[in-house]
Design an enzyme around this catalytic site. Structure first.
Site, PDB file in Angstrom:
ATOM      1  N   PHE A 104       0.835  -1.200   0.000  1.00 47.79           N
ATOM      2  CA  PHE A 104       0.000   0.000   0.000  1.00 47.79           C
ATOM      3  C   PHE A 104       0.872   1.254   0.000  1.00 47.79           C
ATOM      4  CE2 PHE A 104      -3.627   2.597   1.722  1.00 47.79           C
ATOM      5  CZ  PHE A 104      -4.533   2.251   0.740  1.00 47.79           C
ATOM      6  N   GLY A 105       1.800   1.291  -0.938  1.00 43.11           N
ATOM      7  CA  GLY A 105       2.615   2.502  -1.137  1.00 43.11           C
ATOM      8  C   GLY A 105       1.883   3.424  -2.100  1.00 43.11           C
ATOM      9  N   ARG A 106       2.664   4.318  -2.733  1.00 48.44           N
ATOM     10  CA  ARG A 106       2.036   5.318  -3.628  1.00 48.44           C
ATOM     11  C   ARG A 106       1.206   4.657  -4.722  1.00 48.44           C
ATOM     12  NH1 ARG A 106       7.124   8.065  -2.682  1.00 48.44           N
ATOM     13  NH2 ARG A 106       7.975   6.316  -3.834  1.00 48.44           N
ATOM     14  N   ILE A 107       1.772   3.629  -5.385  1.00 51.81           N
ATOM     15  CA  ILE A 107       1.054   3.044  -6.527  1.00 51.81           C
ATOM     16  C   ILE A 107      -0.141   2.218  -6.039  1.00 51.81           C
ATOM     17  CG2 ILE A 107       1.265   1.517  -8.549  1.00 51.81           C
ATOM     18  CD1 ILE A 107       4.235   2.422  -8.729  1.00 51.81           C
ATOM     19  N   HIS A 135       6.419  -4.915 -19.762  1.00 48.25           N
ATOM     20  CA  HIS A 135       6.851  -3.928 -18.752  1.00 48.25           C
ATOM     21  C   HIS A 135       6.569  -2.489 -19.212  1.00 48.25           C
ATOM     22  CE1 HIS A 135       9.777  -3.531 -15.129  1.00 48.25           C
ATOM     23  NE2 HIS A 135       8.916  -2.521 -15.155  1.00 48.25           N
ATOM     24  N   ALA A 186       4.316  -4.828 -10.772  1.00 46.19           N
ATOM     25  CA  ALA A 186       5.372  -4.382  -9.847  1.00 46.19           C
ATOM     26  C   ALA A 186       6.714  -4.987 -10.275  1.00 46.19           C
ATOM     27  CB  ALA A 186       4.995  -4.756  -8.423  1.00 46.19           C
ATOM     28  N   ARG A 187       7.039  -6.159  -9.755  1.00 43.73           N
ATOM     29  CA  ARG A 187       8.261  -6.860 -10.177  1.00 43.73           C
ATOM     30  C   ARG A 187       7.948  -8.353 -10.284  1.00 43.73           C
ATOM     31  NH1 ARG A 187       9.791  -2.657 -11.603  1.00 43.73           N
ATOM     32  NH2 ARG A 187      11.733  -1.561 -11.114  1.00 43.73           N
ATOM     33  N   GLU A 209      12.720 -11.677 -16.541  1.00 43.51           N
ATOM     34  CA  GLU A 209      12.476 -10.754 -17.629  1.00 43.51           C
ATOM     35  C   GLU A 209      13.723 -10.544 -18.494  1.00 43.51           C
ATOM     36  OE1 GLU A 209      10.024  -7.683 -15.949  1.00 43.51           O
ATOM     37  OE2 GLU A 209      10.699  -6.294 -17.480  1.00 43.51           O
TER      38      GLU A 209
HETATM   39  C1  GLV Z   1       9.547   0.565 -13.442  1.00 39.72           C
HETATM   40  O1  GLV Z   1       9.345  -0.600 -13.392  1.00 39.72           O
HETATM   41  C2  GLV Z   1      10.028   1.341 -12.357  1.00 39.72           C
HETATM   42  O2  GLV Z   1      10.401   0.786 -11.315  1.00 39.72           O
HETATM   43  O3  GLV Z   1      10.073   2.574 -12.500  1.00 39.72           O
END
Ligand code: GLV
Length: 341
Positions: free
Chosen positions: A163-166, A293, A245-246, A275
């Site tokens: 629950f960060g900015r994104i 991505h 995210a990752r 990736e």
């Molecule tokens: C993109 O994946 C970023 O971390 O900015």
């Protein structure tokens, strides 16, 4: 300003112009858009430079940082920084920065594009048209799941991991779809409890209750394979898993099995464990929508990321505090004084 900056991939001119106008010596890796510098080219560029402006495809590890005792900083062109060994940078007295804030909404929008596409067969429908399969409208053709209460009148649950900015920006967008939002983030429990829209849920409860689970944590040793076979088995067979995210946060081989066995209904992925490679079998599954991505990939946002990364790189070169420094403690250490002194 004197000094050398090595840029590992060609970023937008908005950032490169800032560097050129500042009068620094600039080396931008000259390869094609869809290629990355080899390890040897990265090492050579870093040896030449005072500051490196890196992109997430380049691993900036101990060997890379130790190759240049004069290196004054690494400015990453990304909000994520798992491509850089920050503890080693701190030990060596090298400031590291990222580009937070400027890509929040853009990445949240892309997350929703994945969610809606997965639920409503957008990519499958597109291939269907292009493949010439559309012969007549059909009452049972390519049926998906509602995101809004819609067809079955049931309010859908969006589960947000991280629950960060994104994560918060993704939650805000759920209002328009009249969803209930659960969130899990051991580092943001207070923010979740204070949030008007989201409700705290522990990981297992969130997985059991959500119709859509969306991943927004950083990649770290704590979050690697946060979602594996056990977690997937807790999800509803009608649920979708979204990851912008990752990649390594999800055990991708376990996800392929879950999608194949219909343990869950579908997935929307923008990132991959290895990736740009994908786990075997993923590309054959039509209940996964797969993007390369693109989370922050808009012209405006990439301009902002480029200027932010360039501003950080210039501050590092001048010996000033980089505005988005991830390890500000380096500035008080002996190792930093030695390499910049
Ligand atoms: C993109 O994946 C970023 O971390 O900015």
């Amino acid at each position: 300003m004197t000094g050398r900056i090595f840029v590992t991939r060609r970023i937008r001119d908005a950032g490169l112009d800032l560097l050129t106008e500042a009068g620094v010596e600039l080396q931008v890796w000259p390869g094609a858009e869809e290629a990355c510098p080899s390890r040897a080219e990265v090492l050579e560029g870093v040896r030449w430079a005072d500051v490196v402006l890196s992109v997430l495809t380049e691993s900036i590890d101990r060997e890379v940082m130790e190759t240049n005792p004069r290196l004054r900083g690494v400015a990453n062109f990304a909000v994520g920084f798992d491509n850089i060994d920050v503890p080693v940078a701190t030990e060596l007295g090298i400031p590291v920065s990222n580009t937070p804030g400027v890509l929040t909404d853009t990445t949240a929008d892309l997350t929703w594009a994945l969610l809606l596409s997965a639920a409503r067969n957008v990519a499958v429908g597109d291939s269907y048209m292009r493949g010439g399969h559309y012969k007549a409208w059909g009452p049972n053709m390519l049926l998906g799941e509602d995101v809004s209460p819609g067809g079955d009148g049931r309010q859908k649950v969006l589960g947000i991991l991280g629950f960060g900015r994104i994560g918060q920006a993704v939650a805000r967008r759920a209002l328009g779809f009249d969803m209930r939002v659960f969130a899990y983030d051991p580092f943001a429990r207070e923010a979740i409890e204070a949030d008007e829209q989201a409700e705290w849920a522990d990981l297992d409860e969130l997985l059991r209750e959500s119709d859509f689970v969306s991943v927004h944590t950083l990649l770290s040793d704590d979050t690697r394979h946060l979602i594996g076979e056990r977690e997937l088995s807790l999800m509803k067979p009608t649920a979708y898993l979204i990851n912008a995210a990752r990649g390594p946060i999800i055990d991708e081989a376990a996800l392929v099995r879950a999608l194949r066995d219909k343990t869950i209904a579908g997935a929307g992925l923008d990132v991959y464990e290895r990736e740009p490679a994908m786990a075997e079998g993923l590309a054959e599954l039509d209940n996964a929508i797969l993007l390369p991505h693109l989370g922050s990939a808009t012209r405006g946002t990439r301009n902002l990321m480029a200027t932010k990364a360039a501003t950080n790189a210039l501050a590092m070169l001048k010996g000033e505090r980089a505005p988005n420094c991830l390890n500000p403690e380096v500035y008080d250490g002996e190792a930093y004084r030695k390499r910049t002194g």
